[in-house]
Design a protein around this motif. Structure first.
Motif, mmCIF file in Angstrom:
data_model
loop_
_atom_site.group_PDB
_atom_site.id
_atom_site.type_symbol
_atom_site.label_atom_id
_atom_site.label_comp_id
_atom_site.label_asym_id
_atom_site.label_seq_id
_atom_site.Cartn_x
_atom_site.Cartn_y
_atom_site.Cartn_z
ATOM 1 N N GLU A 1 0.841 -1.201 0.000
ATOM 2 C CA GLU A 1 0.000 0.000 0.000
ATOM 3 C C GLU A 1 0.866 1.236 0.000
ATOM 4 O O GLU A 1 1.833 1.359 0.752
ATOM 5 N N LYS A 2 0.549 2.194 -0.857
ATOM 6 C CA LYS A 2 1.302 3.428 -0.970
ATOM 7 C C LYS A 2 0.430 4.610 -0.582
ATOM 8 O O LYS A 2 -0.796 4.544 -0.647
ATOM 9 N N ALA A 3 1.103 5.701 -0.176
ATOM 10 C CA ALA A 3 0.366 6.919 0.121
ATOM 11 C C ALA A 3 -0.282 7.443 -1.145
ATOM 12 O O ALA A 3 0.274 7.320 -2.240
ATOM 13 N N LEU A 4 -1.457 8.030 -0.992
ATOM 14 C CA LEU A 4 -2.160 8.577 -2.148
ATOM 15 C C LEU A 4 -1.443 9.813 -2.674
ATOM 16 O O LEU A 4 -0.922 10.625 -1.914
ATOM 17 N N THR A 5 -1.425 9.958 -3.994
ATOM 18 C CA THR A 5 -0.960 11.190 -4.613
ATOM 19 C C THR A 5 -1.972 12.294 -4.330
ATOM 20 O O THR A 5 -3.061 12.061 -3.810
ATOM 21 N N THR A 6 -1.618 13.530 -4.712
ATOM 22 C CA THR A 6 -2.563 14.636 -4.555
ATOM 23 C C THR A 6 -3.858 14.351 -5.301
ATOM 24 O O THR A 6 -4.963 14.547 -4.784
ATOM 25 N N ALA A 7 -3.731 13.863 -6.542
ATOM 26 C CA ALA A 7 -4.928 13.538 -7.319
ATOM 27 C C ALA A 7 -5.730 12.433 -6.647
ATOM 28 O O ALA A 7 -6.961 12.483 -6.600
ATOM 29 N N GLY A 8 -5.030 11.431 -6.118
ATOM 30 C CA GLY A 8 -5.725 10.349 -5.428
ATOM 31 C C GLY A 8 -6.472 10.835 -4.202
ATOM 32 O O GLY A 8 -7.608 10.413 -3.935
ATOM 33 N N GLN A 9 -5.860 11.739 -3.452
ATOM 34 C CA GLN A 9 -6.515 12.311 -2.275
ATOM 35 C C GLN A 9 -7.748 13.113 -2.669
ATOM 36 O O GLN A 9 -8.800 13.012 -2.019
#
Length: 230
Positions: free
Chosen positions: A3-11
């Protein structure tokens, strides 16, 4: 998959996920329902494997499956992916960063990116990954909001520029209609930013459309079909 941290777009999309699900699943509400048939006329017939990049809650994936495609959907938003799985339990929906896809080279003969590339944080990186994913002869079919759309507004029936066309500009728009609310975030790029990314990824543009549906007087979308040469 780690699991990776969300990008700005993902957030951004995760924050709006519930609003988006309600927005797109109201029959005929979103513009997709007007443009869908014309867009799919640009899409090649089903082949070996299709990637739906930025699949969201899965509407495009489900329509592709109905047309015989073997689809893998990827998205950064956990809530949207869960909605896609619930609507299509037999489908394959995976979390992924569009600029770092978890697939071997040449995994797909078709990539669909429907209204995605103007939202990603890394446009060149995302298109580079698409190029890596495609086998020789494989195609990318993309829809974006027209590059001029977010640079101005319609006044008295005429489109007027409010900001420079060239350059990379952040846009944000909150829309409320018929009791539903949706906040859109993304990046405005000139057309050359998209074509340069395609060129750098070894993809050749073979079709470009500015769709006019119904009483459209202004091109809200732009569609491109590109191919990886054999």
């Amino acid at each position: 998959m780690t699991e990776k941290a969300l990008t700005t777009a993902g957030q951004d999309w995760e924050e709006q996920a519930r609003n988006w699900i309600a927005w797109v699943r109201e029959p005929g509400f979103d513009s997709y329902w007007r443009y869908r048939d014309a867009f799919f006329a640009l899409v090649p017939p089903a082949g070996r494997a299709t990637l739906d990049l930025g699949c969201g809650e899965g509407r495009v994936s489900r329509d592709l499956v109905e047309r015989g495609h073997r689809v893998t959907g990827i998205d950064a938003s956990p809530t949207l992916l869960e909605a896609a799985r619930q609507a299509h339990p037999e489908g394959r929906y995976l979390p992924a960063d569009s600029a770092d896809l978890p697939f071997p080279d040449r995994s797909f003969d078709l990539v669909i990116a429907y209204n995605v590339l103007m939202d990603v944080d890394d446009l060149p990186g995302t298109v580079g990954e698409i190029g890596r994913m495609l086998e020789p002869g494989g195609r990318l079919c993309l829809s974006i909001t027209h590059p001029i759309t977010n640079t101005g507004s319609v006044r008295d029936g005429l489109f007027v520029l409010d900001r420079p066309y060239f350059g990379r500009h952040r846009f944000e728009a909150e829309v409320e209609r018929d009791g539903m609310r949706m906040k859109f975030h993304g990046w405005n790029h000139p057309l050359s930013a998209y074509t340069t990314a395609l060129e750098d990824s070894g993809l050749l543009v073979e079709a470009l459309r500015e769709p006019q549906v119904g009483d459209d007087t202004f091109p809200w979308h732009m569609w491109i079909r590109a191919v990886r040469p054999r």
